[in-house]
Design a protein around this motif. Structure first.
Motif, short mmCIF file in Angstrom:
data_model
loop_
_atom_site.label_atom_id
_atom_site.label_comp_id
_atom_site.label_asym_id
_atom_site.label_seq_id
_atom_site.Cartn_x
_atom_site.Cartn_y
_atom_site.Cartn_z
N PRO A 144 0.83 -1.22 0.00
CA PRO A 144 0.00 0.00 0.00
C PRO A 144 0.86 1.26 0.00
O PRO A 144 1.94 1.29 0.58
N ARG A 145 0.39 2.32 -0.70
CA ARG A 145 1.07 3.61 -0.73
C ARG A 145 0.05 4.68 -0.34
O ARG A 145 -1.14 4.41 -0.24
N ASP A 146 0.56 5.86 -0.18
CA ASP A 146 -0.33 6.96 0.20
C ASP A 146 -1.50 7.05 -0.76
O ASP A 146 -1.31 7.16 -1.98
N GLY A 147 -2.70 6.97 -0.23
CA GLY A 147 -3.90 7.12 -1.03
C GLY A 147 -4.33 5.85 -1.74
O GLY A 147 -5.30 5.86 -2.49
N TYR A 149 -4.82 1.36 -1.40
CA TYR A 149 -4.76 0.11 -0.63
C TYR A 149 -4.66 -1.04 -1.62
O TYR A 149 -4.86 -0.86 -2.83
#
Length: 165
Positions: A144-147, A149
């Motif tokens: 997962p990364r920022d913004g 999932y």
């Protein structure tokens, strides 16, 4: 010590034998073979003795002629001629055969019969994927990364990241 009709046959008694009226050796208990009496064989719970004084192993005793190893076949092992356990398929460890382990697509079995999870697998039966891996064979990697999932239903890396709403 002389025997026979004309007392010409010499037979000297010993710890191993007595002499009969004809002067022939008659083995005492546990001495073999008859007429020689030089072999000692004392029967016990693991063997009997034949007429030559050789050990004849009773059922489940090995190796032949020695009879010192007990081995009785079970559902998990058979016994070789030396009385060593031969593990049947899926039983471990060698010589003990007390651990059952059947390999699957998610794990193999160690020499001790312990489950060794396949690559990127974890859990008691290796049914779970390691962190950040998904899919039936745990081959889809997604972190997962920022913004975003990760969707566990994804089949490839590109479609695994889903924007947060």
């Amino acid at each position: 010590d002389f025997y026979g009709e004309d007392c010409s046959k010499l037979c000297e008694k010993s710890d191993n034998y007595d002499c009969n009226q004809e002067g022939s050796k008659v083995c005492r208990k546990n001495f073999y073979p008859e007429g020689d009496c030089t072999v000692i064989c004392i029967e016990n719970s693991s063997f009997t003795c034949n007429k030559k004084g050789q050990r004849i192993c009773k059922d489940h005793y090995y190796p032949p002629g020695n009879c010192t190893v007990f081995c009785e076949e079970t559902s998990s092992f058979s016994c070789d001629q030396q009385g060593q356990r031969l593990c049947k398929d899926d039983y471990y460890p060698h010589g003990d055969c007390t651990v059952f382990c059947t390999e699957t697509s998610t794990f193999t079995c160690s020499e001790k019969g312990l489950k060794v999870c396949a690559e990127r697998r974890k859990g008691l039966d290796c049914e779970e994927c390691d962190s950040h891996y998904f899919g039936d064979s745990c081959s889809v990697f997604c972190k997962p990364r920022d913004g975003f999932y990760c969707s566990e239903k994804s089949t490839d890396c590109d479609s695994a990241l889903i924007p947060l709403l």
